[in-house]
Design an enzyme around this catalytic site. Sequence first.
Site, PDB file in Angstrom:
ATOM      1  N   ASP A  87      43.605  48.444  53.649  1.00  0.00           N
ATOM      2  CA  ASP A  87      44.826  46.763  53.086  1.00  0.00           C
ATOM      3  C   ASP A  87      45.462  47.632  51.700  1.00  0.00           C
ATOM      4  O   ASP A  87      44.393  47.410  50.851  1.00  0.00           O
ATOM      5  CB  ASP A  87      44.815  45.563  53.100  1.00  0.00           C
ATOM      6  CG  ASP A  87      43.616  45.315  52.082  1.00  0.00           C
ATOM      7  OD1 ASP A  87      42.566  45.483  52.595  1.00  0.00           O
ATOM      8  OD2 ASP A  87      44.075  45.260  51.398  1.00  0.00           O
ATOM      9  N   ASP A 144      46.557  45.243  48.676  1.00  0.00           N
ATOM     10  CA  ASP A 144      46.065  44.501  48.274  1.00  0.00           C
ATOM     11  C   ASP A 144      47.656  43.607  48.510  1.00  0.00           C
ATOM     12  O   ASP A 144      48.621  43.973  47.981  1.00  0.00           O
ATOM     13  CB  ASP A 144      45.473  44.328  46.994  1.00  0.00           C
ATOM     14  CG  ASP A 144      44.624  43.058  46.748  1.00  0.00           C
ATOM     15  OD1 ASP A 144      43.598  42.905  47.837  1.00  0.00           O
ATOM     16  OD2 ASP A 144      44.084  42.777  45.624  1.00  0.00           O
TER      17      ASP A 144
END
Length: 269
Positions: A209, A211
Amino acid sequence: MSSHAKPALAVIGGSGFYDFFDNEATHVEVETPYGAPSAPIAVGEVQGRPVAFLPRHGKNHEFAPHTLPYQANMWALRSLGVRRIFAPCAVGSLRADWGPGTVAVPDQLVDRTSGRPQTYFDGGGVHVSFADPYCDDLRTATIKSADDVLPMKGAGTMVVVQGPRFSTRAESRWFAGQGWDLVNMTGHPEAVLARELEMCYAAVALVTDLDAGLEEGSGVHAVDVFAEFKRNLVPFKDLIRRSVAAVTETDTCDRCRVHTGVSLPFELP
Ligand SMILES: [Zn+2]
């Protein structure tokens, strides 16, 4: 080869790595002065060589990053004969150009954890060198094993946070502003405990992902992180298998030995 042969190489990873071996693994129960490790250690073969596997979070993901038995885990591996460890892990990216599916082999670490026991040496003057926290031989083995499925970044700084919560946007922007590249919850004290027990160690980070500081939606959510990790699990596991196969030297390299200049207060397990 006997499946009881001593494994010099190990992988610490998610439970998705259980089918990592070419054969049926043997599961070894190990007790340590620090209690039991996260799970029995699986020993099987990768390309004809014995390799140990420890599911970092336990067989059924029962340990959170801040409750992991890090000392027991590293001690247990060393006591089985392990000298060199690949540590695949999931990370958030602090850079927009390292998106989900990127693999990074960090060369630096920043410790932002708190309250985790991070040494075996509570007495005496033992201070291990940790300027370069990761083994260059193992890092090179992984970097050379890259293919064109998962983009590879051959260096980077990984900041390890206490968790289990994800970072706030302000924390995340602060980390990125320091020039740090990746954020993770388990990479410390794993790396330093490996060093104290004279085992080579390299983290191999899979970005799941962007952040919170980069992300424009509602922040990082665990369900998305787990789904993203699963999506790339097969090529990631293949990369780790190729990395293991690429390691020819099975003893600790000279740079990863302790070199404290004093005698250790206990025998290495
Ligand atoms: Zn080394």
